[in-house]
Design a protein around this motif. Structure first.
Motif, short mmCIF file in Angstrom:
data_model
loop_
_atom_site.label_atom_id
_atom_site.label_comp_id
_atom_site.label_asym_id
_atom_site.label_seq_id
_atom_site.Cartn_x
_atom_site.Cartn_y
_atom_site.Cartn_z
N HIS A 133 0.79 -1.23 0.00
CA HIS A 133 0.00 0.00 0.00
C HIS A 133 0.82 1.28 0.00
O HIS A 133 0.39 2.27 -0.60
N MET A 134 1.96 1.28 0.66
CA MET A 134 2.68 2.54 0.81
C MET A 134 3.15 3.14 -0.51
O MET A 134 3.05 4.37 -0.67
N PRO A 135 3.65 2.38 -1.48
CA PRO A 135 4.03 3.03 -2.75
C PRO A 135 2.85 3.75 -3.40
O PRO A 135 3.01 4.84 -3.96
N VAL A 136 1.66 3.15 -3.31
CA VAL A 136 0.46 3.75 -3.89
C VAL A 136 -0.01 4.93 -3.06
O VAL A 136 -0.29 6.02 -3.60
N PHE A 137 -0.10 4.75 -1.75
CA PHE A 137 -0.60 5.81 -0.87
C PHE A 137 0.31 7.03 -0.91
O PHE A 137 -0.15 8.18 -0.94
N ALA A 138 1.62 6.81 -0.89
CA ALA A 138 2.58 7.93 -0.89
C ALA A 138 2.47 8.73 -2.19
O ALA A 138 2.49 9.97 -2.16
N LYS A 139 2.33 8.04 -3.31
CA LYS A 139 2.20 8.75 -4.60
C LYS A 139 0.87 9.50 -4.66
O LYS A 139 0.79 10.60 -5.22
N ALA A 140 -0.18 8.92 -4.09
CA ALA A 140 -1.48 9.59 -4.08
C ALA A 140 -1.41 10.89 -3.29
O ALA A 140 -1.95 11.93 -3.72
N ILE A 141 -0.76 10.87 -2.14
CA ILE A 141 -0.63 12.08 -1.33
C ILE A 141 0.22 13.12 -2.05
O ILE A 141 -0.07 14.33 -2.01
N THR A 142 1.25 12.68 -2.74
CA THR A 142 2.09 13.61 -3.50
C THR A 142 1.27 14.28 -4.61
O THR A 142 1.42 15.49 -4.86
N LEU A 143 0.40 13.52 -5.27
CA LEU A 143 -0.49 14.11 -6.28
C LEU A 143 -1.44 15.12 -5.64
O LEU A 143 -1.68 16.20 -6.19
N ALA A 152 -8.34 12.03 14.79
CA ALA A 152 -9.24 13.10 15.22
C ALA A 152 -8.81 14.46 14.68
O ALA A 152 -9.66 15.33 14.46
N ALA A 153 -7.51 14.63 14.45
CA ALA A 153 -6.99 15.90 13.96
C ALA A 153 -7.13 16.06 12.45
O ALA A 153 -6.98 17.17 11.92
N SER A 154 -7.42 14.98 11.76
CA SER A 154 -7.35 14.97 10.29
C SER A 154 -8.61 15.51 9.63
O SER A 154 -9.70 15.48 10.19
N ASN A 155 -8.41 16.00 8.41
CA ASN A 155 -9.53 16.43 7.56
C ASN A 155 -10.02 15.29 6.68
O ASN A 155 -11.16 15.32 6.21
N MET A 156 -9.16 14.30 6.46
CA MET A 156 -9.52 13.14 5.64
C MET A 156 -8.56 12.01 5.95
O MET A 156 -7.42 12.23 6.37
N ALA A 157 -9.05 10.78 5.74
CA ALA A 157 -8.21 9.60 5.97
C ALA A 157 -8.20 8.71 4.74
O ALA A 157 -9.23 8.53 4.09
N LEU A 158 -7.04 8.15 4.46
CA LEU A 158 -6.87 7.12 3.44
C LEU A 158 -6.55 5.84 4.19
O LEU A 158 -5.52 5.74 4.85
N VAL A 159 -7.45 4.86 4.10
CA VAL A 159 -7.44 3.74 5.04
C VAL A 159 -7.37 2.41 4.30
O VAL A 159 -8.12 2.18 3.34
N LYS A 160 -6.49 1.54 4.77
CA LYS A 160 -6.52 0.16 4.33
C LYS A 160 -7.78 -0.49 4.87
O LYS A 160 -8.11 -0.33 6.04
N ALA A 200 -9.02 1.73 0.65
CA ALA A 200 -8.29 1.12 -0.47
C ALA A 200 -7.60 -0.15 0.00
O ALA A 200 -7.27 -0.29 1.18
N TYR A 201 -7.39 -1.08 -0.94
CA TYR A 201 -6.76 -2.34 -0.55
C TYR A 201 -6.21 -3.06 -1.78
O TYR A 201 -6.84 -3.03 -2.85
N ARG A 202 -5.06 -3.66 -1.59
CA ARG A 202 -4.45 -4.49 -2.63
C ARG A 202 -3.95 -5.79 -2.02
O ARG A 202 -3.38 -5.80 -0.93
N THR A 242 -5.04 2.82 -7.27
CA THR A 242 -3.91 3.47 -7.94
C THR A 242 -3.77 4.88 -7.39
O THR A 242 -4.74 5.45 -6.86
N PRO A 243 -2.59 5.48 -7.50
CA PRO A 243 -2.41 6.84 -6.98
C PRO A 243 -3.40 7.83 -7.57
O PRO A 243 -3.97 8.66 -6.84
N LEU A 244 -3.61 7.77 -8.88
CA LEU A 244 -4.49 8.73 -9.53
C LEU A 244 -5.94 8.54 -9.10
O LEU A 244 -6.66 9.53 -8.83
N MET A 245 -6.41 7.30 -9.04
CA MET A 245 -7.79 7.03 -8.62
C MET A 245 -8.01 7.51 -7.18
O MET A 245 -9.05 8.11 -6.86
#
Length: 388
Positions: free
Chosen positions: A210-220, A267-275, A293-295, A334-337
């Protein structure tokens, strides 16, 4: 046996969520038992804090999938036998297995063949309603009682002749949400800064996928939201595998491992990306919007799809019978999705409110009966089973 003799309880938890359940259960058993309790077994930091000396590190059992476990099959077989030998040596009054059916069921099967004079209880019913319904019959052969977290699960096992009790979901009934303001102050993240929580999983294999995908998504997303910060919350045993993804990144990134820090970060976040998994319930409790998201290995995904009886992966969606929380699984992960879905949700307050309301409705269904704590019900059922 006199009342002064300790009650010997062997507990097996093979992942972070099981460690939390096990710790709460140990607390409840100590409170309710009229005899001293000696605990043995396998667990993590939380169970260790309650007095367990783990036979080996619990995260060695923290694996999922069909293809994914193949490289570890011989080590798992050795750990199964080591556990069986330890239980036979300890001669406990009861063996309590928590989730991790691939490991736990094999241990109990071997113990049954050894005619161990003990009771057997499993905590967290296997998802027979989602795939492989024949597992209900297997559970009936192995266990004396089953503790279910979901209200619709007991009939599946009772039809197979196994006593099953709905205890409620501990994440919903026993977990407090965090302090978002304290987290932002601790890590010097201003209130106006958009904060994303990344929760990529508690297993190394999940982090690797997940981290390669999640990290690229946050960078986008950072290109769309320049004033963005990110916090990745993971267990200590996988923290070293996550931190390198954000070395020298162009936005503020924090990687944390503590349980309280994780709650506060959500609690501090505005949004979460969760496995997809238990942690999604923790996010749902805070009411912040999320993407799930999950792979897994493609072959594992194909096999599961052929066996699956349910349309959704996220428990909120399953309980509500519709996709409330966006699910980006396998080829959609995927990062873009992910970046596009997150941006769409961030810009749509109506969707955020709908997700919050529907999640709250689903969580109510997971509360235990009579406003009891799930661990208290579980402990009572164990002690009653031993005196029956």
């Amino acid at each position: 046996m006199t009342s002064a003799q300790p009650l010997k309880i062997y507990i097996i938890a093979g992942e972070a969520s099981g460690d939390l359940l096990g710790a709460h259960l140990m607390q409840a058993l100590k409170n309710q038992s009229q005899r001293p309790v000696n605990f043995y077994g396998i667990g993590g930091e939380k169970m260790t804090a309650e007095g367990l000396a783990s036979l080996f590190p619990y995260y060695e059992l923290s694996m999922m999938g069909f293809v994914e476990i193949l490289p570890y099959i011989f080590n798992l077989a050795a750990r199964i036998q080591l556990t069986v030998d330890d239980i036979l040596a300890k001669q406990p009054d009861v063996v309590v297995t928590i989730d991790s059916p691939g490991f736990c069921f094999r241990v109990v099967d071997k113990l049954r063949k050894e005619n161990l004079n003990a009771k057997f209880m499993h905590y967290v019913a296997p998802t027979v309603w989602a795939y492989k319904p024949e597992r209900a019959q297997k559970c009936a052969r192995l266990f004396d009682h089953l503790l279910a977290l979901l209200p619709f699960e007991p009939p599946y096992f009772e039809r197979a002749g196994l006593a099953c009790t709905f205890v409620g979901h501990p994440v919903v009934a026993e977990t407090q949400t965090g302090d978002g303001a304290a987290f932002r102050q601790k890590y010097e993240i201003p209130e106006h800064m958009l904060l994303f929580s990344l929760l990529p999983g508690s297993r190394k294999g999940e982090v690797d996928r997940h981290m390669p995908v999640f990290a690229k998504a946050i960078t986008l997303l950072a290109t769309q939201y320049p004033d963005l910060a990110m916090v990745a919350a993971v267990p200590k045993n996988v923290m070293a595998f996550v931190a390198p993804y954000f070395k020298n990144c162009p936005f503020r990134a924090v990687v944390i491992a503590g349980e309280q820090d994780k709650k506060d970060a959500i609690a501090a976040s505005n949004m979460a990306l969760v496995k997809s998994g238990t942690v999604a319930l923790e996010v749902a409790m805070t009411g912040i919007p999320m993407i799930v998201a999950y792979r897994v290995n493609p072959l594992s995904a194909w096999l599961f799809k052929r066996m699956s009886l349910t349309k959704y992966a996220n428990l909120v969606n399953i309980l509500q019978g519709k996709e409330i929380i966006p699910e980006l699984l396998q080829q959609l992960c995927t990062p873009l999705m992910i970046a596009n879905a997150a941006a769409h949700l961030l810009s749509n307050s109506e969707h955020q409110q709908r997700q919050k309301e529907q999640a709250a409705s689903a969580l109510k269904q997971l509360l235990p009966p009579h406003e009891e704590r799930p661990s208290d019900i579980a402990a009572r059922m164990i002690l009653q089973m031993l005196t029956a």
